[in-house]
Design a protein around this motif. Structure first.
Motif, PDB file in Angstrom:
ATOM      1  N   VAL A 283     -12.733   4.167  11.809  1.00  8.80           N
ATOM      2  CA  VAL A 283     -12.377   5.346  11.014  1.00  8.80           C
ATOM      3  C   VAL A 283     -12.183   4.984   9.544  1.00  8.80           C
ATOM      4  CG1 VAL A 283     -10.677   7.190  10.714  1.00  8.80           C
ATOM      5  CG2 VAL A 283     -11.369   6.498  13.004  1.00  8.80           C
ATOM      6  N   ARG A 284     -11.615   3.807   9.296  1.00  3.39           N
ATOM      7  CA  ARG A 284     -11.439   3.350   7.915  1.00  3.39           C
ATOM      8  C   ARG A 284     -12.787   3.324   7.210  1.00  3.39           C
ATOM      9  NH1 ARG A 284      -7.484  -1.857   7.436  1.00  3.39           N
ATOM     10  NH2 ARG A 284      -5.555  -0.684   7.295  1.00  3.39           N
ATOM     11  N   GLY A 285     -12.801   3.882   6.005  1.00  4.30           N
ATOM     12  CA  GLY A 285     -14.036   3.887   5.227  1.00  4.30           C
ATOM     13  C   GLY A 285     -14.912   5.098   5.442  1.00  4.30           C
ATOM     14  N   LEU A 286     -14.594   5.943   6.444  1.00  4.36           N
ATOM     15  CA  LEU A 286     -15.390   7.153   6.659  1.00  4.36           C
ATOM     16  C   LEU A 286     -15.184   8.129   5.504  1.00  4.36           C
ATOM     17  CD1 LEU A 286     -14.900   8.086  10.436  1.00  4.36           C
ATOM     18  CD2 LEU A 286     -16.949   7.149   9.341  1.00  4.36           C
TER      19      LEU A 286
ATOM     20  N   SER B  49      -6.452   4.729   5.836  1.00  6.54           N
ATOM     21  CA  SER B  49      -5.652   4.297   6.984  1.00  6.54           C
ATOM     22  C   SER B  49      -5.156   5.498   7.775  1.00  6.54           C
ATOM     23  CB  SER B  49      -4.468   3.435   6.532  1.00  6.54           C
ATOM     24  OG  SER B  49      -3.629   4.152   5.678  1.00  6.54           O
ATOM     25  N   LEU B  50      -4.500   5.212   8.889  1.00  5.05           N
ATOM     26  CA  LEU B  50      -3.953   6.240   9.772  1.00  5.05           C
ATOM     27  C   LEU B  50      -2.470   5.964   9.998  1.00  5.05           C
ATOM     28  CD1 LEU B  50      -6.823   6.175  12.414  1.00  5.05           C
ATOM     29  CD2 LEU B  50      -6.509   7.867  10.615  1.00  5.05           C
ATOM     30  N   THR B  51      -1.669   7.035  10.021  1.00  8.96           N
ATOM     31  CA  THR B  51      -0.246   6.916  10.321  1.00  8.96           C
ATOM     32  C   THR B  51      -0.030   7.270  11.786  1.00  8.96           C
ATOM     33  OG1 THR B  51       0.438   7.484   8.085  1.00  8.96           O
ATOM     34  CG2 THR B  51       2.066   7.808   9.802  1.00  8.96           C
ATOM     35  N   VAL B  52       0.783   6.474  12.456  1.00  8.66           N
ATOM     36  CA  VAL B  52       1.074   6.690  13.867  1.00  8.66           C
ATOM     37  C   VAL B  52       2.507   7.169  14.028  1.00  8.66           C
ATOM     38  CG1 VAL B  52       1.408   5.494  16.066  1.00  8.66           C
ATOM     39  CG2 VAL B  52      -0.595   4.997  14.669  1.00  8.66           C
ATOM     40  N   ASP B  53       2.684   8.185  14.857  1.00  5.34           N
ATOM     41  CA  ASP B  53       4.006   8.630  15.271  1.00  5.34           C
ATOM     42  C   ASP B  53       4.280   7.929  16.600  1.00  5.34           C
ATOM     43  OD1 ASP B  53       6.270   9.870  16.251  1.00  5.34           O
ATOM     44  OD2 ASP B  53       5.535  11.904  15.919  1.00  5.34           O
ATOM     45  N   VAL B  54       5.151   6.937  16.576  1.00  4.26           N
ATOM     46  CA  VAL B  54       5.418   6.115  17.761  1.00  4.26           C
ATOM     47  C   VAL B  54       6.047   6.949  18.876  1.00  4.26           C
ATOM     48  CG1 VAL B  54       6.678   4.108  18.626  1.00  4.26           C
ATOM     49  CG2 VAL B  54       5.574   4.014  16.403  1.00  4.26           C
TER      50      VAL B  54
ATOM     51  N   VAL C 124      -3.846  11.202   8.405  1.00  4.88           N
ATOM     52  CA  VAL C 124      -4.959  10.399   7.912  1.00  4.88           C
ATOM     53  C   VAL C 124      -4.734  10.228   6.421  1.00  4.88           C
ATOM     54  CG1 VAL C 124      -7.448  10.355   7.490  1.00  4.88           C
ATOM     55  CG2 VAL C 124      -6.554  11.361   9.600  1.00  4.88           C
ATOM     56  N   TRP C 125      -4.811   8.995   5.942  1.00  3.32           N
ATOM     57  CA  TRP C 125      -4.663   8.726   4.510  1.00  3.32           C
ATOM     58  C   TRP C 125      -6.044   8.507   3.928  1.00  3.32           C
ATOM     59  CZ3 TRP C 125      -0.069   8.721   1.787  1.00  3.32           C
ATOM     60  CH2 TRP C 125       1.080   8.903   2.564  1.00  3.32           C
ATOM     61  N   TRP C 126      -6.305   9.165   2.797  1.00  4.92           N
ATOM     62  CA  TRP C 126      -7.601   9.024   2.152  1.00  4.92           C
ATOM     63  C   TRP C 126      -7.430   8.957   0.641  1.00  4.92           C
ATOM     64  CZ3 TRP C 126      -9.430  13.110  -0.932  1.00  4.92           C
ATOM     65  CH2 TRP C 126      -8.733  14.320  -0.809  1.00  4.92           C
ATOM     66  N   ARG C 127      -8.389   8.345   0.018  1.00  7.64           N
ATOM     67  CA  ARG C 127      -8.383   8.201  -1.443  1.00  7.64           C
ATOM     68  C   ARG C 127      -9.641   8.877  -1.968  1.00  7.64           C
ATOM     69  NH1 ARG C 127      -5.369   4.863  -4.228  1.00  7.64           N
ATOM     70  NH2 ARG C 127      -5.009   3.496  -2.452  1.00  7.64           N
ATOM     71  N   GLY C 128      -9.453   9.736  -2.982  1.00  6.20           N
ATOM     72  CA  GLY C 128     -10.578  10.460  -3.557  1.00  6.20           C
ATOM     73  C   GLY C 128     -10.947   9.938  -4.929  1.00  6.20           C
ATOM     74  N   GLY C 129     -12.229   9.897  -5.195  1.00  4.80           N
ATOM     75  CA  GLY C 129     -12.709   9.464  -6.503  1.00  4.80           C
ATOM     76  C   GLY C 129     -12.492   7.984  -6.745  1.00  4.80           C
ATOM     77  N   ARG C 130     -12.962   7.530  -7.864  1.00  9.55           N
ATOM     78  CA  ARG C 130     -12.885   6.106  -8.175  1.00  9.55           C
ATOM     79  C   ARG C 130     -11.456   5.613  -8.377  1.00  9.55           C
ATOM     80  NH1 ARG C 130     -16.875   2.657 -11.782  1.00  9.55           N
ATOM     81  NH2 ARG C 130     -15.629   0.776 -11.858  1.00  9.55           N
TER      82      ARG C 130
ATOM     83  N   LEU D  30      -3.325  13.537   4.979  1.00  5.76           N
ATOM     84  CA  LEU D  30      -3.870  14.731   5.617  1.00  5.76           C
ATOM     85  C   LEU D  30      -3.261  14.810   7.019  1.00  5.76           C
ATOM     86  CD1 LEU D  30      -6.168  16.950   5.539  1.00  5.76           C
ATOM     87  CD2 LEU D  30      -7.604  15.241   6.652  1.00  5.76           C
ATOM     88  N   PRO D  31      -2.509  15.873   7.328  1.00  2.00           N
ATOM     89  CA  PRO D  31      -1.936  15.980   8.679  1.00  2.00           C
ATOM     90  C   PRO D  31      -3.060  16.027   9.722  1.00  2.00           C
ATOM     91  CG  PRO D  31      -1.066  17.691   7.233  1.00  2.00           C
ATOM     92  CD  PRO D  31      -2.171  17.017   6.496  1.00  2.00           C
ATOM     93  N   TRP D  32      -2.839  15.425  10.870  1.00  5.09           N
ATOM     94  CA  TRP D  32      -3.883  15.378  11.886  1.00  5.09           C
ATOM     95  C   TRP D  32      -4.342  16.775  12.290  1.00  5.09           C
ATOM     96  CZ3 TRP D  32      -7.175  11.854  13.261  1.00  5.09           C
ATOM     97  CH2 TRP D  32      -8.017  12.140  14.346  1.00  5.09           C
ATOM     98  N   ASP D  33      -3.438  17.754  12.311  1.00  2.90           N
ATOM     99  CA  ASP D  33      -3.852  19.101  12.712  1.00  2.90           C
ATOM    100  C   ASP D  33      -4.788  19.758  11.703  1.00  2.90           C
ATOM    101  OD1 ASP D  33      -1.987  19.745  10.759  1.00  2.90           O
ATOM    102  OD2 ASP D  33      -0.682  20.877  12.083  1.00  2.90           O
ATOM    103  N   ALA D  34      -4.990  19.149  10.533  1.00  2.00           N
ATOM    104  CA  ALA D  34      -5.957  19.647   9.548  1.00  2.00           C
ATOM    105  C   ALA D  34      -7.322  18.979   9.707  1.00  2.00           C
ATOM    106  CB  ALA D  34      -5.424  19.426   8.135  1.00  2.00           C
TER     107      ALA D  34
END
Length: 142
Positions: free
Chosen positions: A7-10, A26-31, A39-45, A52-56
């Motif tokens: 998933v990383r890099g998608l 990366s991904l955040t886990v609720d233990v 889901v954590w994402w980075r936009g642009g350079r 991003l909440p998983w339900d989105a």
């Protein structure tokens, strides 16, 4: 089923598919629930990291992570939980014994449920997770 490393890099794409919003970091886990919560994402350079909440999330596949239709501003969360990346995390049992480090995590892309942790000492069932913090992932001994 997918692995965290797959998933990383998608690219993160909007529902209409009009160009990527950014890239999954990366991904955040609720233990407690044993599932991916954000889901954590980075936009642009030089873009900052966004949660991003998983339900989105509409769909996850080998080519992209698609944001669900109706999610405003890419579904970015203003109240994301604290984030501790599982990959590379030290593993301790609830009795304090070291169990290696996390190499990868398998999860169900439809339900976000964790299926298994792949570690330097073999596979651990996801239902053994107890806690995750700055220092280590804690699992039930056994």
């Amino acid at each position: 089923m997918m692995l965290f490393t797959e998933v990383r890099g998608l690219p993160v794409v909007p529902p209409d598919g009009a160009g990527p919003l950014g890239t999954v970091t990366s991904l955040t886990v609720d233990v407690v629930t044993g599932s991916v919560s954000h889901v954590w994402w980075r936009g642009g350079r030089f873009g900052r990291e966004t949660a991003l909440p998983w339900d989105a999330v509409g769909a996850v596949g080998p080519g992209a992570l698609r944001v669900r239709s109706g999610s405003r501003s890419g579904g970015a969360s203003a109240s994301a939980p604290s984030h501790h990346d599982l990959l590379g995390r030290r593993i301790l049992t609830d009795t304090g014994t070291g169990r290696g480090t996390v190499l990868d995590v398998a999860f169900d892309t439809r339900t976000a449920r964790l299926l298994a942790l792949f570690t330097t000492r073999g596979e651990l069932p996801a239902d053994r997770l107890l806690g995750l913090g700055d220092y280590a992932l804690v699992v039930r001994a056994g």
